[in-house]
Write an enzyme that holds these catalytic residues in place. Structure first.
Site, short mmCIF file in Angstrom:
data_model
loop_
_atom_site.label_atom_id
_atom_site.label_comp_id
_atom_site.label_asym_id
_atom_site.label_seq_id
_atom_site.Cartn_x
_atom_site.Cartn_y
_atom_site.Cartn_z
N ARG A 1 0.82 -1.22 0.00
CA ARG A 1 0.00 0.00 0.00
C ARG A 1 0.85 1.26 0.00
O ARG A 1 0.36 2.33 -0.37
CB ARG A 1 -1.00 -0.03 1.16
CG ARG A 1 -2.10 -1.06 0.95
CD ARG A 1 -3.07 -1.11 2.11
NE ARG A 1 -2.45 -1.49 3.36
CZ ARG A 1 -2.16 -2.75 3.70
NH1 ARG A 1 -2.46 -3.74 2.90
NH2 ARG A 1 -1.58 -3.01 4.85
N GLU B 1 3.18 -5.68 12.87
CA GLU B 1 2.14 -5.84 13.90
C GLU B 1 1.55 -7.25 13.88
O GLU B 1 1.20 -7.79 14.90
CB GLU B 1 1.04 -4.79 13.72
CG GLU B 1 0.14 -4.67 14.93
CD GLU B 1 -1.11 -3.84 14.66
OE1 GLU B 1 -1.30 -3.39 13.53
OE2 GLU B 1 -1.89 -3.69 15.61
P1 AMP Z 1 4.59 -1.76 11.54
O1 AMP Z 1 5.82 -2.34 10.94
O2 AMP Z 1 4.15 -2.44 12.78
O3 AMP Z 1 4.71 -0.25 11.69
O4 AMP Z 1 3.42 -2.05 10.49
C1 AMP Z 1 3.22 -1.21 9.39
C2 AMP Z 1 2.94 -2.00 8.15
O5 AMP Z 1 1.95 -3.02 8.36
C3 AMP Z 1 2.40 -1.09 7.07
O6 AMP Z 1 2.95 -1.50 5.83
C4 AMP Z 1 0.90 -1.30 7.12
O7 AMP Z 1 0.37 -1.35 5.82
C5 AMP Z 1 0.70 -2.63 7.82
N1 AMP Z 1 -0.22 -2.55 8.97
C6 AMP Z 1 0.09 -2.81 10.26
N2 AMP Z 1 -0.97 -2.70 11.06
C7 AMP Z 1 -2.00 -2.34 10.26
C8 AMP Z 1 -3.38 -2.04 10.51
N3 AMP Z 1 -3.91 -2.09 11.74
N4 AMP Z 1 -4.15 -1.69 9.45
C9 AMP Z 1 -3.62 -1.63 8.20
N5 AMP Z 1 -2.33 -1.90 7.91
C10 AMP Z 1 -1.52 -2.26 8.92
#
Ligand code: AMP
Length: 180
Positions: free
Chosen positions: A67, A104
């Site tokens: 995305r 996450e």
């Molecule tokens: P992080 O590495 O934990 O900051 O996760 C960010 C990445 O995971 C991004 O590329 C987001 O597209 C995706 N992502 C993580 N959590 C979500 C969520 N609750 N909703 C949508 N995309 C998420």
């Protein structure tokens, strides 16, 4: 062409849809597709991200699959910068740097072409959403391994309660929509 309503940051937030239990139970997925399909909102979001970054002397906007690829080339265009893709495992054809990281809801591997960034290349990193900051941190490491300088990271959505911004310190972090 139909008349577009004026959009503001609250209006952008209203176009992000919560999808509970996707892709796993317990995760509230922030779905940006309602925002993307609204022409006024898409333009406003792109312009606001470019506005936040416009004073930086940027050579390349690095976008993160999947995305992160949606807004980053449009922001690069507005900044007069190039676009560099960071992709999931096995998608890039030429010589690449690889990093494994956790996000996450799981584990993943990201790759960047070795010739995409040179020593001293000035970079901003763009993704759709900041959660724990693990993805952003991994991409910073990839860019720096190639000799690039990260000036900032920018996101459409920030899940502030997960404190990704702190994990990415001292790099400046910009986001348009926050959830606390
Ligand atoms: P992080 O590495 O934990 O900051 O996760 C960010 C990445 O995971 C991004 O590329 C987001 O597209 C995706 N992502 C993580 N959590 C979500 C969520 N609750 N909703 C949508 N995309 C998420």
């Amino acid at each position: 062409m139909c008349a577009k309503m004026t959009v503001d940051l609250e209006g952008l937030k209203a176009l992000v849809r919560d999808v509970p239990d996707f892709p796993k139970k317990g995760i509230i997925f922030k779905d940006i597709t309602p925002l993307l399909k609204d022409g006024g909102a898409l333009r406003f979001a792109t312009d606001q991200l470019a506005e936040a970054l416009k004073e930086l002397p940027i050579d390349q906007v690095v976008g993160i699959e999947s995305r992160g690829f949606i807004l980053s080339p449009a922001v690069a265009y507005r900044l007069g910068a190039g676009f560099v893709p960071v992709r999931k495992k096995g998608k890039l054809p030429a010589a690449k740097e690889v990093i494994a990281y956790s996000l996450e809801y799981g584990e993943d591997t990201l790759e960047i072409h070795r010739d995409a960034i040179q020593e001293g290349t000035r970079v901003v990193i763009i993704d759709d959403l900041l959660a724990t900051g693990g993805t952003g941190e991994a991409v910073v490491k990839l860019v720096e391994k190639l000799g690039g300088t990260v000036f900032a990271l920018a996101f459409l959505v920030e899940l502030a309660f997960l404190r990704g911004r702190e994990r990415l310190a001292p790099y400046p972090v910009h986001s348009l929509i926050q959830y606390s």
